[in-house]
Every structure is written in structure tokens, then in C-alpha cells.
Design a protein around this motif. Structure first.
Motif, PDB file in Angstrom:
ATOM      1  N   THR A  36      53.636  17.955  39.526  1.00  0.00           N
ATOM      2  CA  THR A  36      52.995  19.070  40.232  1.00  0.00           C
ATOM      3  C   THR A  36      53.443  20.452  39.758  1.00  0.00           C
ATOM      4  O   THR A  36      52.768  21.440  40.018  1.00  0.00           O
ATOM      5  CB  THR A  36      53.282  18.969  41.741  1.00  0.00           C
ATOM      6  OG1 THR A  36      54.705  18.895  41.949  1.00  0.00           O
ATOM      7  CG2 THR A  36      52.632  17.720  42.336  1.00  0.00           C
ATOM      8  N   ILE A  37      54.598  20.545  39.081  1.00  0.00           N
ATOM      9  CA  ILE A  37      55.149  21.832  38.669  1.00  0.00           C
ATOM     10  C   ILE A  37      55.130  21.936  37.142  1.00  0.00           C
ATOM     11  O   ILE A  37      55.567  21.000  36.455  1.00  0.00           O
ATOM     12  CB  ILE A  37      56.597  22.018  39.176  1.00  0.00           C
ATOM     13  CG1 ILE A  37      56.656  21.866  40.701  1.00  0.00           C
ATOM     14  CG2 ILE A  37      57.144  23.376  38.757  1.00  0.00           C
ATOM     15  CD1 ILE A  37      55.951  22.958  41.463  1.00  0.00           C
ATOM     16  N   PHE A  44      62.489  27.588  33.704  1.00  0.00           N
ATOM     17  CA  PHE A  44      62.814  28.947  34.121  1.00  0.00           C
ATOM     18  C   PHE A  44      63.716  28.944  35.353  1.00  0.00           C
ATOM     19  O   PHE A  44      64.771  29.605  35.369  1.00  0.00           O
ATOM     20  CB  PHE A  44      61.523  29.718  34.416  1.00  0.00           C
ATOM     21  CG  PHE A  44      61.758  31.100  34.976  1.00  0.00           C
ATOM     22  CD1 PHE A  44      62.147  32.145  34.151  1.00  0.00           C
ATOM     23  CD2 PHE A  44      61.591  31.342  36.334  1.00  0.00           C
ATOM     24  CE1 PHE A  44      62.365  33.417  34.671  1.00  0.00           C
ATOM     25  CE2 PHE A  44      61.813  32.607  36.863  1.00  0.00           C
ATOM     26  CZ  PHE A  44      62.194  33.645  36.025  1.00  0.00           C
ATOM     27  N   ILE A  45      63.319  28.210  36.396  1.00  0.00           N
ATOM     28  CA  ILE A  45      64.105  28.190  37.635  1.00  0.00           C
ATOM     29  C   ILE A  45      65.441  27.500  37.418  1.00  0.00           C
ATOM     30  O   ILE A  45      66.474  27.929  37.946  1.00  0.00           O
ATOM     31  CB  ILE A  45      63.304  27.500  38.761  1.00  0.00           C
ATOM     32  CG1 ILE A  45      62.060  28.333  39.082  1.00  0.00           C
ATOM     33  CG2 ILE A  45      64.168  27.315  40.009  1.00  0.00           C
ATOM     34  CD1 ILE A  45      61.168  27.732  40.140  1.00  0.00           C
ATOM     35  N   ARG A  46      65.447  26.466  36.596  1.00  0.00           N
ATOM     36  CA  ARG A  46      66.704  25.779  36.282  1.00  0.00           C
ATOM     37  C   ARG A  46      67.684  26.738  35.595  1.00  0.00           C
ATOM     38  O   ARG A  46      68.850  26.846  35.976  1.00  0.00           O
ATOM     39  CB  ARG A  46      66.430  24.582  35.372  1.00  0.00           C
ATOM     40  CG  ARG A  46      67.643  23.723  35.103  1.00  0.00           C
ATOM     41  CD  ARG A  46      67.477  22.876  33.873  1.00  0.00           C
ATOM     42  NE  ARG A  46      67.533  23.685  32.658  1.00  0.00           N
ATOM     43  CZ  ARG A  46      67.648  23.174  31.433  1.00  0.00           C
ATOM     44  NH1 ARG A  46      67.689  21.874  31.276  1.00  0.00           N
ATOM     45  NH2 ARG A  46      67.700  23.962  30.387  1.00  0.00           N
ATOM     46  N   THR A 205      53.371  27.797  43.353  1.00  0.00           N
ATOM     47  CA  THR A 205      54.317  27.959  44.460  1.00  0.00           C
ATOM     48  C   THR A 205      54.775  26.596  44.964  1.00  0.00           C
ATOM     49  O   THR A 205      53.948  25.787  45.408  1.00  0.00           O
ATOM     50  CB  THR A 205      53.680  28.745  45.616  1.00  0.00           C
ATOM     51  OG1 THR A 205      53.242  30.013  45.123  1.00  0.00           O
ATOM     52  CG2 THR A 205      54.697  28.965  46.730  1.00  0.00           C
ATOM     53  N   PRO A 206      56.084  26.294  44.878  1.00  0.00           N
ATOM     54  CA  PRO A 206      56.573  24.975  45.302  1.00  0.00           C
ATOM     55  C   PRO A 206      56.670  24.869  46.819  1.00  0.00           C
ATOM     56  O   PRO A 206      56.894  25.869  47.511  1.00  0.00           O
ATOM     57  CB  PRO A 206      57.968  24.914  44.665  1.00  0.00           C
ATOM     58  CG  PRO A 206      58.398  26.349  44.567  1.00  0.00           C
ATOM     59  CD  PRO A 206      57.156  27.141  44.326  1.00  0.00           C
ATOM     60  N   PHE A 211      61.012  22.751  46.037  1.00  0.00           N
ATOM     61  CA  PHE A 211      62.012  23.809  45.893  1.00  0.00           C
ATOM     62  C   PHE A 211      63.423  23.229  45.870  1.00  0.00           C
ATOM     63  O   PHE A 211      64.265  23.642  45.063  1.00  0.00           O
ATOM     64  CB  PHE A 211      61.870  24.818  47.036  1.00  0.00           C
ATOM     65  CG  PHE A 211      62.871  25.937  46.987  1.00  0.00           C
ATOM     66  CD1 PHE A 211      62.734  26.967  46.075  1.00  0.00           C
ATOM     67  CD2 PHE A 211      63.966  25.949  47.847  1.00  0.00           C
ATOM     68  CE1 PHE A 211      63.671  27.995  46.013  1.00  0.00           C
ATOM     69  CE2 PHE A 211      64.900  26.967  47.793  1.00  0.00           C
ATOM     70  CZ  PHE A 211      64.750  27.997  46.877  1.00  0.00           C
ATOM     71  N   ILE A 212      63.678  22.247  46.735  1.00  0.00           N
ATOM     72  CA  ILE A 212      64.998  21.602  46.761  1.00  0.00           C
ATOM     73  C   ILE A 212      65.259  20.883  45.444  1.00  0.00           C
ATOM     74  O   ILE A 212      66.363  20.961  44.878  1.00  0.00           O
ATOM     75  CB  ILE A 212      65.094  20.624  47.952  1.00  0.00           C
ATOM     76  CG1 ILE A 212      65.069  21.404  49.275  1.00  0.00           C
ATOM     77  CG2 ILE A 212      66.369  19.781  47.862  1.00  0.00           C
ATOM     78  CD1 ILE A 212      64.976  20.526  50.493  1.00  0.00           C
ATOM     79  N   LEU A 213      64.247  20.192  44.931  1.00  0.00           N
ATOM     80  CA  LEU A 213      64.398  19.493  43.654  1.00  0.00           C
ATOM     81  C   LEU A 213      64.630  20.472  42.509  1.00  0.00           C
ATOM     82  O   LEU A 213      65.437  20.216  41.612  1.00  0.00           O
ATOM     83  CB  LEU A 213      63.164  18.637  43.365  1.00  0.00           C
ATOM     84  CG  LEU A 213      62.992  17.354  44.190  1.00  0.00           C
ATOM     85  CD1 LEU A 213      61.713  16.635  43.794  1.00  0.00           C
ATOM     86  CD2 LEU A 213      64.191  16.427  44.016  1.00  0.00           C
TER      87      LEU A 213
END
Length: 293
Positions: A36-37, A44-46, A205-206, A211-213
Motif C-alpha cells: 500500500t505504501i 524516506f521515512i525510514r 497518507t498512512p 505509520f507504526i510499521l
């Protein structure tokens, strides 16, 4: 009497094995997220999470220390190599079966061992070559790639292997001259900048679960990177290279626990060979310790 240098080798093996275990959990988390992402957003978020962790641990002085590092250029080159390796790997994985891309990618320890002899002037003993060869045979048996032909995805997977191996050799070279937190800051700072534009173009948008993952991926990758960087400070590349194969065993374990994938008999045979590769290194290094300094 056991010398401090030989004690460091064992510590390096332990840290590196732990790092590859965490990287496998990290990859399994990404496998859940990519449904899904977008991959760019995950990277980027990682990277942003790891960068924030480094700043939290070291404080504002971290930016000054990074800018004053005497080996900033080699760290930047290494970071670019690793980023292109990951992009190549994930791109190949979209078109190849898991068994195929895994087998091609695990040419990296062999390439790394060869490069270590050329670039780092490491003396690679016969047991180390044996461990690399036995481990790679285990990967081939466990993955069982059939009907693999030369194609663009195959090239990307091989490119990922060569670039990753080159990055690991550079990591060993830079790890001896700079602290791990500094290296992590340079790598993840560059990753954040280089993936940022694509992330905002493909932003999704997660939800809370995603978001937790995403945050968990950053934490796992951060601890894994620190362990890998510290492990590379302790032991030669040719010693640590075969332990990269251990991540395949963890991948099969997580596949069973998360997706209920039951490995066939060839997987267990391959896993035995992979574990044997690690045993060859451990036994040979212990025998070296017993020799007079």
C-alpha cells in the motif's frame, strides 16, 4: 594467550550476524508495507527516522562533527552506492521470483571477498573461500532458481549485488577512521535528500497501522546499521562476508511465522549448508586464535 585483535573478530561476527537478522525482519516489514505504501516513501521515512535517532543520541553537535569529518567524500560515495543497490534490488524484485532475485543478490559475499583482496589487501585464507563457496551453494539449493535467463531485471539484481559488495568494502575502509553514528548520519542524510522529491510526488497518507510499521522499519534499520558498522570495525570483510547468507535462513523462518510459508526439503538442505558456512569461519578463526601470536 588470546590477542585483543582475535577477540575483536569474534565480536565482529556476533554484531554482523545480529545486524543481518534485523535486516531480515526489516525486509519482512517492508514486504508488508509495499502493498500500500510506495517504496520511495518507505525509504524516506525510514532514513528520516534513523537520522532523527542519531541527532537525539549525539545532539546538535552532530552536524558540526559530520561537516568536519576527514573522510566525508568516501562516505558520500559509499552512501550513493548503497542507495542505488537498494533501488536496483527492489526494482528487480518486482519482476523476478523471490528465489531468483535472492540467488542473484547473494553473489554479493563472493564479490565482496574478491574486492577485499584487491582494495583492502586482505589475506583471504582457504577456509574463508570455502565458507563463501559453501554458503553460496546453500543459497542456490534453497532458492532453487529454474529457467533463469539474462534480462533487464536479472542485470539489476546482479548490479545490486556488485554495488552492495562495493559499499561493504568501502564501509570497512571508512569504519576504521570514523565513528558509526557519523557514518549513519551521512548515509541517511543523503538517503533522505535523494528520496524526498519522489516521496512527495507519490505520497500516500498512512493509516495508524502503516505509520507504526514505518516507524518500526526505521528503528530496525537504525539498530541494524549501527551493528553492521560496528561489526565492520572489528573484523575483515572476508571473515564477515559468509554471515550475510544467514539472513536467508531468517527469511524462511519469518516467511513461515508471518505468511505460513512451509519451506520444501531443498530449503532445509540449503539452510544446513548456509549454517555450515558460518561454522567453517568460526572454527577456523578459533584455530587461528590458538596459534602463537
Amino acid at each position: 594467550m588470546v590477542s585483543p585483535v582475535k577477540n575483536q573478530v569474534g565480536y565482529g561476527i556476533l554484531l554482523t550476524s545480529f545486524a543481518y537478522m534485523l535486516f531480515t525482519v526489516h525486509d519482512a516489514t517492508i514486504k508488508l508495507l509495499v502493498v500500500t505504501i510506495p517504496v520511495w516513501q518507505i525509504l524516506f521515512i525510514r532514513s528520516l527516522t534513523i537520522l532523527g535517532g542519531c541527532l537525539l543520541v549525539e545532539g546538535p553537535s552532530l552536524v558540526r562533527k559530520v561537516s568536519r569529518s576527514p573522510i566525508i567524500k568516501p562516505m558520500i560515495v559509499r552512501s550513493i552506492l548503497l542507495l542505488v543497490a537498494w533501488i536496483s534490488y527492489y526494482s528487480a524484485a518486482r519482476y523476478l521470483q523471490l528465489a531468483e532475485v535472492t540467488t542473484l543478490y547473494y553473489a554479493a559475499p563472493i564479490v565482496g571477498t574478491i574486492l577485499a583482496t584487491i582494495v583492502l589487501k586482505e589475506k583471504v585464507t582457504l577456509p574463508r573461500w570455502m565458507a563463501v563457496g559453501v554458503g553460496f551453494c546453500g543459497v542456490i539449493i534453497a532458492s532453487n532458481p529454474v529457467g533463469l535467463t539474462i534480462s533487464w531485471p536479472v542485470y539489476l539484481a546482479l548490479q545490486a549485488a556488485v554495488l552492495w559488495a562495493s559499499g561493504m568494502v568501502l564501509l570497512r575502509k571508512t569504519a576504521l577512521h570514523e565513528r558509526s553514528l557519523i557514518q549513519m548520519t551521512v548515509s541517511n542524510g543523503l538517503f533522505t535528500l535523494m528520496t524526498g522529491a519522489m516521496t512527495f510526488l507519490h505520497w500516500k497518507t498512512p493509516n495508524l497501522h502503516e505509520f507504526i510499521l514505518l516507524c518500526g522499519t526505521g528503528i530496525l534499520a537504525g539498530v541494524a546499521q549501527f551493528s553492521l558498522f560496528e561489526g565492520m570495525r572489528q573484523a575483515p570483510v572476508s571473515v564477515l562476508a559468509p554471515f550475510e547468507y544467514s539472513s536467508l535462513v531468517w527469511a524462511f523462518v519469518l516467511g513461515y511465522l508471518i505468511w505460513s510459508d512451509i519451506p520444501p526439503q531443498n530449503v532445509f538442505l540449503g539452510a544446513i549448508l548456509i549454517l555450515s558456512a558460518g561454522a567453517i569461519i568460526i572454527i577456523s578463526e578459533r584455530m587461528r586464535r590458538r596459534q602463537p601470536a
